[in-house]
Design a protein around this motif. Structure first.
Motif, PDB file in Angstrom:
ATOM      1  N   LYS A  68     -16.780 -32.346  16.445  1.00 29.11           N
ATOM      2  CA  LYS A  68     -16.776 -31.999  17.881  1.00 29.11           C
ATOM      3  C   LYS A  68     -16.657 -30.483  18.061  1.00 29.11           C
ATOM      4  O   LYS A  68     -17.481 -29.858  18.733  1.00 29.11           O
ATOM      5  N   THR A  69     -15.593 -29.926  17.476  1.00 27.07           N
ATOM      6  CA  THR A  69     -15.339 -28.505  17.688  1.00 27.07           C
ATOM      7  C   THR A  69     -16.444 -27.654  17.068  1.00 27.07           C
ATOM      8  O   THR A  69     -16.930 -26.697  17.685  1.00 27.07           O
ATOM      9  N   THR A  70     -16.844 -28.010  15.868  1.00 20.40           N
ATOM     10  CA  THR A  70     -17.901 -27.262  15.188  1.00 20.40           C
ATOM     11  C   THR A  70     -19.161 -27.264  16.044  1.00 20.40           C
ATOM     12  O   THR A  70     -19.842 -26.245  16.180  1.00 20.40           O
ATOM     13  N   LEU A  91     -10.049 -27.802  25.130  1.00 17.22           N
ATOM     14  CA  LEU A  91      -9.172 -28.805  25.734  1.00 17.22           C
ATOM     15  C   LEU A  91      -8.379 -29.555  24.659  1.00 17.22           C
ATOM     16  O   LEU A  91      -7.884 -30.646  24.885  1.00 17.22           O
ATOM     17  N   ASP A  92      -8.303 -28.958  23.479  1.00 16.83           N
ATOM     18  CA  ASP A  92      -7.592 -29.601  22.381  1.00 16.83           C
ATOM     19  C   ASP A  92      -6.381 -28.744  22.023  1.00 16.83           C
ATOM     20  O   ASP A  92      -6.538 -27.554  21.736  1.00 16.83           O
ATOM     21  N   PRO A  93      -5.163 -29.338  22.042  1.00 21.69           N
ATOM     22  CA  PRO A  93      -3.973 -28.556  21.691  1.00 21.69           C
ATOM     23  C   PRO A  93      -4.065 -27.922  20.307  1.00 21.69           C
ATOM     24  O   PRO A  93      -3.358 -26.954  20.025  1.00 21.69           O
ATOM     25  N   GLN A  94      -4.921 -28.450  19.435  1.00 23.41           N
ATOM     26  CA  GLN A  94      -5.091 -27.835  18.107  1.00 23.41           C
ATOM     27  C   GLN A  94      -5.679 -26.423  18.223  1.00 23.41           C
ATOM     28  O   GLN A  94      -5.523 -25.612  17.324  1.00 23.41           O
ATOM     29  N   GLY A  95      -6.420 -26.164  19.307  1.00 25.88           N
ATOM     30  CA  GLY A  95      -6.962 -24.818  19.530  1.00 25.88           C
ATOM     31  C   GLY A  95      -8.024 -24.405  18.527  1.00 25.88           C
ATOM     32  O   GLY A  95      -8.291 -23.213  18.346  1.00 25.88           O
ATOM     33  N   ASN A  96      -8.681 -25.366  17.912  1.00 26.17           N
ATOM     34  CA  ASN A  96      -9.673 -25.016  16.876  1.00 26.17           C
ATOM     35  C   ASN A  96     -10.872 -24.252  17.446  1.00 26.17           C
ATOM     36  O   ASN A  96     -11.411 -23.361  16.792  1.00 26.17           O
ATOM     37  N   ALA A  97     -11.282 -24.598  18.653  1.00 23.64           N
ATOM     38  CA  ALA A  97     -12.435 -23.898  19.239  1.00 23.64           C
ATOM     39  C   ALA A  97     -12.066 -22.449  19.522  1.00 23.64           C
ATOM     40  O   ALA A  97     -12.872 -21.535  19.314  1.00 23.64           O
ATOM     41  N   ILE A 179     -17.124 -28.248  26.977  1.00 19.46           N
ATOM     42  CA  ILE A 179     -15.707 -28.624  26.870  1.00 19.46           C
ATOM     43  C   ILE A 179     -15.473 -29.327  25.531  1.00 19.46           C
ATOM     44  O   ILE A 179     -16.110 -30.340  25.230  1.00 19.46           O
ATOM     45  N   ASP A 180     -14.567 -28.785  24.744  1.00 19.11           N
ATOM     46  CA  ASP A 180     -14.228 -29.390  23.450  1.00 19.11           C
ATOM     47  C   ASP A 180     -12.993 -30.269  23.621  1.00 19.11           C
ATOM     48  O   ASP A 180     -11.944 -29.800  24.053  1.00 19.11           O
ATOM     49  N   CYS A 181     -13.131 -31.547  23.279  1.00 17.49           N
ATOM     50  CA  CYS A 181     -12.056 -32.519  23.510  1.00 17.49           C
ATOM     51  C   CYS A 181     -11.245 -32.798  22.252  1.00 17.49           C
ATOM     52  O   CYS A 181     -11.734 -32.667  21.143  1.00 17.49           O
TER      53      CYS A 181
HETATM   54 MG   LIG Z   1     -11.843 -30.546  17.231  1.00 14.95          MG
END
Ligand SMILES: [Mg+2]
Ligand SMILES: Nc1ncnc2c1ncn2[C@@H]1O[C@H](COP(=O)(O)OP(=O)(O)OP(=O)(O)O)[C@@H](O)[C@H]1O
Length: 313
Positions: A68-70, A91-97, A179-181
């Protein structure tokens, strides 16, 4: 524009068939870096068609680690390289984007959390990515992890992002908002599905690839029925394709059969360059512009832009 049906065939609702796992993957050496496909000329530097109105695309799949993020960041970079303006909402708490687009997001950084809480506007917190072009990011931090609980008793909790985006679009012209989920179908993903017009589902070319897609489709059908009539499943993108396994080919065939109109012709190869890029705070387009992965994402972006502009969705 003719929208593809978001109602998916009954076989989807009942659970998609799975490809036979006829080739054990264990023991395979790491894949060699794929060569760029000569049949797919690079589109680098090509100006992409501008959409008539902002296209808001949510990249979702509740299955974790499917790309997703990639996909969100590399498509965004490819669209920006095509001279289009793009905002990525992390929109992901991981913040990868945020990481992949070179944006600092230590706890306390203003971003998606503050916007969902109604404390900031998107324009206040969006940061420009160091990547080339008009590429902006609304960063996320781990603070966002608490927002689902914090918002639970708030009226209209599933429309917080939609309201913030509507307000942003009134005074900011963006060609694309992507939007990245996170990997769940919780309140964050629901906010994205309510705010977006189009859904892009990345599907990893792996066993169990289609598992969970039926659940996602059911959720989308609920969203379109109740909360956002405008949402269409516009795009399916196959990711992490390893040409050496027969399984990957089977998954591609199955997904194309299942989503014949929505599946992009280009498939994203499994590529070390793609997975290395985020550790340098870069997209693969900047990190390794001539790699097969960069070219595949550029081709995917060009096809998405072309389909939208020609209203063939
Ligand atoms: Mg992701
Ligand atoms: N085409 C590819 N080739 C090789 N590695 C890839 C490719 N696409 C993604 N990856 C790697 O696979 C992992 C998962 O990708 P990614 O983070 O994009 O998935 P995700 O769906 O966003 O995950 P999550 O559900 O945790 O948000 C990452 O380490 C990423 O670098």
């Amino acid at each position: 524009m003719t929208a593809p049906p978001t109602e998916v065939s009954s076989s989807a609702a009942g659970g998609p068939r799975r490809a036979l796992y006829d080739e054990p993957e264990e023991g395979l050496p790491p894949p060699p870096e794929p060569e760029p496909d000569p049949a797919e000329p690079p589109v680098s530097g090509q100006w992409l068609p501008k959409p008539d109105a902002t296209r808001v695309i949510v990249v979702a799949n509740q299955k974790g680690g499917v790309g997703k993020t990639t996909t969100a960041v590399n498509l965004a970079a490819a669209l920006a390289a095509g001279n289009l303006s793009v905002l990525v909402v992390d929109l992901d708490p991981q913040g990868n984007a945020s990481t992949a687009l070179g944006i600092e997001h230590e706890p306390g950084t203003a971003g998606t959390y503050d916007v969902l809480m109604g404390e900031h506007t998107i324009a206040q917190d969006a940061q420009r990515s160091p990547e080339p072009g008009e590429l902006w990011v609304l960063p996320s931090t781990v603070d966002l992890a608490g927002s689902e609980i914090e918002l639970v008793n708030t009226p209209g909790r599933e429309r917080r992002l939609a309201l913030a985006l509507d307000e942003f679009m009134e005074s900011n012209e963006m060609d694309y908002i992507i939007i990245d989920c996170p990997p769940s179908l919780g309140l964050l993903t629901l906010n994205a599905l309510v705010a977006a017009r189009e859904l892009l589902i990345p599907i990893q070319c792996e066993y169990y690839a289609l598992e969970g897609v039926a659940q996602l489709i059911n959720t989308i059908n609920l969203v379109t029925g109740e909360l956002n009539d405008n949402l269409v499943l516009s795009t399916v993108l196959l990711t992490m394709f390893d040409a050496r396994t027969r399984l990957a080919g089977q998954i591609v065939d199955e997904v194309r059969e299942y989503f014949p109109e929505q599946t992009l012709p280009v498939v994203i190869p499994r590529s070390v360059r793609i997975s290395e890029a985020p550790s340098y705070g870069q997209t693969v387009l900047s990190y390794s512009p001539d790699s097969a992965g960069a070219k595949a994402y550029q081709n995917a972006a060009a096809e998405i832009a072309r389909r939208g502009s020609k209203e063939t969705l």
